[in-house]
Design a protein around this motif. Structure first.
Motif, PDB file in Angstrom:
ATOM      1  N   TRP A   1       1.441  -3.985  -7.461  1.00 41.31           N
ATOM      2  CA  TRP A   1       0.230  -4.841  -8.150  1.00 41.31           C
ATOM      3  C   TRP A   1      -0.669  -3.626  -8.570  1.00 41.31           C
ATOM      4  O   TRP A   1      -1.230  -3.776  -9.831  1.00 41.31           O
ATOM      5  N   VAL A   2      -1.241  -2.720  -7.922  1.00 39.35           N
ATOM      6  CA  VAL A   2      -2.041  -1.660  -8.407  1.00 39.35           C
ATOM      7  C   VAL A   2      -1.507  -0.816  -9.565  1.00 39.35           C
ATOM      8  O   VAL A   2      -2.402  -0.788 -10.404  1.00 39.35           O
ATOM      9  N   SER A   3      -0.118  -0.660  -9.762  1.00 41.16           N
ATOM     10  CA  SER A   3       0.462  -0.139 -10.670  1.00 41.16           C
ATOM     11  C   SER A   3       0.426  -0.875 -11.982  1.00 41.16           C
ATOM     12  O   SER A   3       0.088  -0.448 -13.098  1.00 41.16           O
ATOM     13  N   PHE A   4       0.415  -2.169 -11.858  1.00 39.63           N
ATOM     14  CA  PHE A   4       0.430  -3.182 -12.952  1.00 39.63           C
ATOM     15  C   PHE A   4      -0.859  -3.079 -13.402  1.00 39.63           C
ATOM     16  O   PHE A   4      -1.296  -3.144 -14.588  1.00 39.63           O
ATOM     17  N   GLN A   5      -2.051  -3.160 -12.327  1.00 41.40           N
ATOM     18  CA  GLN A   5      -3.386  -3.149 -12.995  1.00 41.40           C
ATOM     19  C   GLN A   5      -3.725  -2.027 -13.760  1.00 41.40           C
ATOM     20  O   GLN A   5      -4.470  -1.866 -14.768  1.00 41.40           O
ATOM     21  N   ALA A   6      -3.161  -0.831 -13.191  1.00 43.86           N
ATOM     22  CA  ALA A   6      -3.539   0.496 -13.775  1.00 43.86           C
ATOM     23  C   ALA A   6      -2.950   0.457 -15.212  1.00 43.86           C
ATOM     24  O   ALA A   6      -3.729   0.868 -16.301  1.00 43.86           O
TER      25      ALA A   6
ATOM     26  N   LEU B   1      -7.347   3.389 -10.035  1.00 44.37           N
ATOM     27  CA  LEU B   1      -6.210   2.744  -9.687  1.00 44.37           C
ATOM     28  C   LEU B   1      -4.932   3.774  -9.447  1.00 44.37           C
ATOM     29  O   LEU B   1      -4.071   3.329  -8.632  1.00 44.37           O
ATOM     30  N   THR B   2      -4.926   4.852 -10.441  1.00 43.22           N
ATOM     31  CA  THR B   2      -3.791   5.605 -10.365  1.00 43.22           C
ATOM     32  C   THR B   2      -3.953   6.547  -9.017  1.00 43.22           C
ATOM     33  O   THR B   2      -2.938   6.546  -8.317  1.00 43.22           O
ATOM     34  N   LEU B   3      -5.190   6.862  -8.674  1.00 49.18           N
ATOM     35  CA  LEU B   3      -5.514   7.399  -7.167  1.00 49.18           C
ATOM     36  C   LEU B   3      -5.015   6.510  -6.149  1.00 49.18           C
ATOM     37  O   LEU B   3      -4.236   6.992  -5.160  1.00 49.18           O
ATOM     38  N   THR B   4      -5.385   5.181  -6.135  1.00 50.72           N
ATOM     39  CA  THR B   4      -4.863   4.297  -5.299  1.00 50.72           C
ATOM     40  C   THR B   4      -3.435   4.091  -5.258  1.00 50.72           C
ATOM     41  O   THR B   4      -2.810   4.010  -4.325  1.00 50.72           O
ATOM     42  N   THR B   5      -2.703   4.181  -6.462  1.00 49.99           N
ATOM     43  CA  THR B   5      -1.320   4.053  -6.188  1.00 49.99           C
ATOM     44  C   THR B   5      -0.732   5.679  -5.596  1.00 49.99           C
ATOM     45  O   THR B   5       0.358   5.417  -4.787  1.00 49.99           O
ATOM     46  N   VAL B   6      -1.254   6.542  -5.745  1.00 49.19           N
ATOM     47  CA  VAL B   6      -0.814   7.681  -5.208  1.00 49.19           C
ATOM     48  C   VAL B   6      -1.101   7.597  -3.635  1.00 49.19           C
ATOM     49  O   VAL B   6      -0.043   8.133  -2.685  1.00 49.19           O
ATOM     50  N   LEU B   7      -2.137   7.359  -3.153  1.00 51.85           N
ATOM     51  CA  LEU B   7      -2.371   7.112  -1.783  1.00 51.85           C
ATOM     52  C   LEU B   7      -1.479   6.109  -1.047  1.00 51.85           C
ATOM     53  O   LEU B   7      -0.972   6.058   0.021  1.00 51.85           O
ATOM     54  N   MET B   8      -1.135   4.906  -1.882  1.00 48.21           N
ATOM     55  CA  MET B   8      -0.148   3.773  -1.301  1.00 48.21           C
ATOM     56  C   MET B   8       1.181   4.600  -1.302  1.00 48.21           C
ATOM     57  O   MET B   8       2.009   4.068  -0.439  1.00 48.21           O
ATOM     58  N   ALA B   9       1.569   5.370  -2.152  1.00 47.83           N
ATOM     59  CA  ALA B   9       2.868   5.997  -2.276  1.00 47.83           C
ATOM     60  C   ALA B   9       3.114   6.914  -1.033  1.00 47.83           C
ATOM     61  O   ALA B   9       4.139   7.069  -0.363  1.00 47.83           O
ATOM     62  N   ILE B  10       1.767   7.520  -0.779  1.00 42.70           N
ATOM     63  CA  ILE B  10       1.860   8.635   0.600  1.00 42.70           C
ATOM     64  C   ILE B  10       2.097   7.648   1.778  1.00 42.70           C
ATOM     65  O   ILE B  10       2.810   8.013   2.620  1.00 42.70           O
ATOM     66  N   SER B  11       1.378   6.388   1.756  1.00 40.23           N
ATOM     67  CA  SER B  11       1.462   5.524   2.984  1.00 40.23           C
ATOM     68  C   SER B  11       2.897   5.217   2.858  1.00 40.23           C
ATOM     69  O   SER B  11       3.532   4.971   4.000  1.00 40.23           O
ATOM     70  N   LEU B  12       3.778   4.821   1.797  1.00 39.45           N
ATOM     71  CA  LEU B  12       5.113   4.236   1.895  1.00 39.45           C
ATOM     72  C   LEU B  12       6.017   5.426   2.454  1.00 39.45           C
ATOM     73  O   LEU B  12       6.953   5.179   3.450  1.00 39.45           O
TER      74      LEU B  12
END
Length: 231
Positions: free
Chosen positions: A39-44, A179-190
């Protein structure tokens, strides 16, 4: 009376059974984080598109503003040359002999009719009235506010529009960056949750789950600060 055997055999609650199954918890978290990341990637991506559109509009407005300025400045230069010639002819009318004065008057009228626009003519009249009222201070029609507004007013409006569009593009770009930073953080979480799914040590699993969940919660907070867009 409750014996230790009876207490140990007491049925576990559904919540207890859920958290006792670490693999299931990890799978659920992986699913949640994966959906949120998508979702965040889509918004970005949407914000990137809006940024590009705003920048394109800003560049177009800037180019149009420059064109309007050059057009107004060209007329201003021509009017300055015309004013210099009219001033020269007026001096010949005022101080020349009869023949020179008559010829200068005819030339003045012809030049004024051909080369002086309506708004410049009005500026000349206002400047002449001001000079007559205060002979010690020269008022140039080229400095007339209404005259300059006619020449450069459209440029000013278009320039302000370009500045506003640039500011809008910067704002959209900043949101996309968050949002890009958020995507990176979520990728780290994954990544951390994925590692937790394969390690055998419960202590390490719990640590990775905790860190991954904390990063995801922080990233989710960042995501909520950015307005949702559908364009």
């Amino acid at each position: 009376m409750t014996t230790p055997e009876t207490a140990s055999s007491a049925p576990a609650t559904p919540l207890t059974r859920l958290f006792s199954n670490t693999e299931l918890v990890i799978v659920i978290l992986l699913g949640i984080v994966s959906v949120a990341t998508a979702w965040v990637s889509f918004q970005a991506a949407l914000y990137d598109g809006q940024t590009a559109k705003a920048l394109s509009q800003s560049q177009s407005a800037t180019a149009e503003a420059e064109s309007l300025y050059l057009e107004g400045n060209q007329e201003y230069v021509q009017d300055a040359q015309t004013l210099a010639r009219l001033t020269e002819l007026q001096a010949q009318i005022d101080f020349g002999d009869a023949a020179t004065s008559a010829l200068a008057a005819e030339t003045y009228d012809a030049l004024f009719f051909v080369a002086v626009s309506e708004h410049f003519g009005a500026a000349i009249e206002r400047a002449a009235a001001a000079n007559a009222a205060d002979p010690e201070f020269y008022t140039s029609p080229l400095d007339d506010e209404e005259y300059q507004n006619v020449l450069f007013g459209a440029y000013g409006e278009k320039s302000e529009e370009a500045v506003a569009l640039t500011a809008q593009a910067d704002e959209l770009d900043a949101r996309g960056d968050w949002l890009t930073l958020t995507t990176v953080l979520m990728a780290i979480s994954l990544f951390l949750l994925g590692v937790a799914a394969v390690v055998r040590s419960r202590r390490v699993q719990y640590a990775l789950i905790g860190i991954g969940a904390a990063i995801f919660i922080f990233a989710g907070g960042l995501m909520l600060t950015v307005p949702v867009t559908w364009v």
